[in-house]
Design a protein around this motif. Structure first.
Motif, PDB file in Angstrom:
ATOM      1  N   HIS A  32     -43.901   5.702  69.459  1.00 35.42           N
ATOM      2  CA  HIS A  32     -43.026   5.689  70.638  1.00 35.42           C
ATOM      3  C   HIS A  32     -42.305   7.032  70.750  1.00 35.42           C
ATOM      4  O   HIS A  32     -41.632   7.465  69.815  1.00 35.42           O
ATOM      5  N   ASP A  34     -39.567   9.165  72.882  1.00 35.58           N
ATOM      6  CA  ASP A  34     -38.451   9.029  73.824  1.00 35.58           C
ATOM      7  C   ASP A  34     -38.127  10.366  74.477  1.00 35.58           C
ATOM      8  O   ASP A  34     -37.605  11.265  73.827  1.00 35.58           O
ATOM      9  N   HIS A  65     -41.987   7.048  76.588  1.00 35.63           N
ATOM     10  CA  HIS A  65     -40.911   6.375  77.329  1.00 35.63           C
ATOM     11  C   HIS A  65     -40.093   7.450  78.041  1.00 35.63           C
ATOM     12  O   HIS A  65     -39.343   8.189  77.400  1.00 35.63           O
ATOM     13  N   MET A  67     -37.162   8.692  80.039  1.00 35.96           N
ATOM     14  CA  MET A  67     -35.791   8.404  80.503  1.00 35.96           C
ATOM     15  C   MET A  67     -35.342   9.621  81.297  1.00 35.96           C
ATOM     16  O   MET A  67     -34.475  10.395  80.873  1.00 35.96           O
ATOM     17  N   ASP A 174     -36.942  -2.545  73.227  1.00 35.90           N
ATOM     18  CA  ASP A 174     -36.538  -1.241  72.675  1.00 35.90           C
ATOM     19  C   ASP A 174     -35.018  -1.147  72.539  1.00 35.90           C
ATOM     20  O   ASP A 174     -34.295  -1.228  73.538  1.00 35.90           O
TER      21      ASP A 174
HETATM   22 ZN    ZN Z   1     -37.512   4.227  73.824  1.00 32.86          ZN
END
Ligand code: ZN
Ligand code: DX5
Length: 215
Positions: A32, A34, A65, A67, A174
């Motif tokens: 994963h 971020d 992911h 953001m 998450d």
């Molecule tokens: Zn995340």
């Protein structure tokens, strides 16, 4: 499905290669990544060149992911950098349906992320198009935060929406996930658990991943 996606946000950035090799040997299923822009969330993490570097060593799918605001501007760059799954925030995108199709057209999997305050019902008319729904169980931006207990209810609701529509999106959770709540999350209907601090701050990360996966 019971998958574990350790979050590299909590890895040792001076020694990413070491941590990725550990994850390759571990029972982890996805890595994963971020990505934070300091606008959608009050923190900045890493971006395209780092994902590209991770890809060179990772032997498992990269779960990226985003953001970030205007995520659709960067789908292609992250796909080229090696993302196998891209998830972006419902709260950061006006044209979710179009964005999902854009990701799929790049030949990779697409997912939508919901902040803790966003009800799962907003996905009702797009659920059939999604490979993944990522439910945030903390407010995004930082590792090491406390798990929000209401998440169980959201997982259960989403699980019944998926069943009612007879569709296949995976439910990913998450934030604040650890060896203590993993079992209950899987039982509630989660398919993929992301864990940063619980894995990388533990004495034996490989064992922690195994405990979570088999909980
Ligand atoms: Zn995340
Ligand atoms: C938070 C990130 C998470 C974070 C999880 O904004 O999306 O992936 O790395 O970290 P832990 O597991 O420590 O809560």
């Amino acid at each position: 499905m019971k998958l574990i996606a350790p979050s590299l946000l909590s890895a040792d950035f001076l020694n990413l290669e070491h941590d990725i090799e550990m994850l390759n040997r571990s029972e982890a299923d996805w890595l994963h990544c971020d990505v934070m822009d300091g606008r959608f969330v009050p923190n900045i993490s890493f971006g395209i060149p780092v994902v590209q570097a991770i890809k060179k060593k990772a032997q498992k799918p990269l779960d990226v992911h985003l953001m970030i605001v205007e995520p659709e501007k960067y789908f292609e760059a992250f796909a080229k950098a090696g993302a196998d799954i891209i998830t972006f925030h419902y709260e950061a995108c006006t044209h979710i349906h179009r964005a999902v199709q854009q990701i799929k057209a790049l030949g990779i999997h697409a997912g939508v992320v919901l902040n803790p305050h966003t009800p799962v019902a907003v996905l009702e008319d797009i659920l059939g198009d999604l490979d993944v729904v990522l439910l945030m169980s903390v407010n995004p931006g930082f590792g090491g935060q406390k798990f929000i207990e209401r998440t169980y209810e959201k997982v259960r609701k989403l699980r019944s929406m998926i069943a009612a529509q007879n569709t296949t999106a995976l439910i990913e959770v998450d934030g604040g996930v650890n060896t203590k709540n993993a079992k209950a999350l899987f039982e509630a209907g989660a398919d993929v658990l992301v864990a940063g601090n619980a894995v990388f701050k533990s004495e034996d990360p490989m064992e922690t991943i195994s405990l979570m996966k088999n909980s």
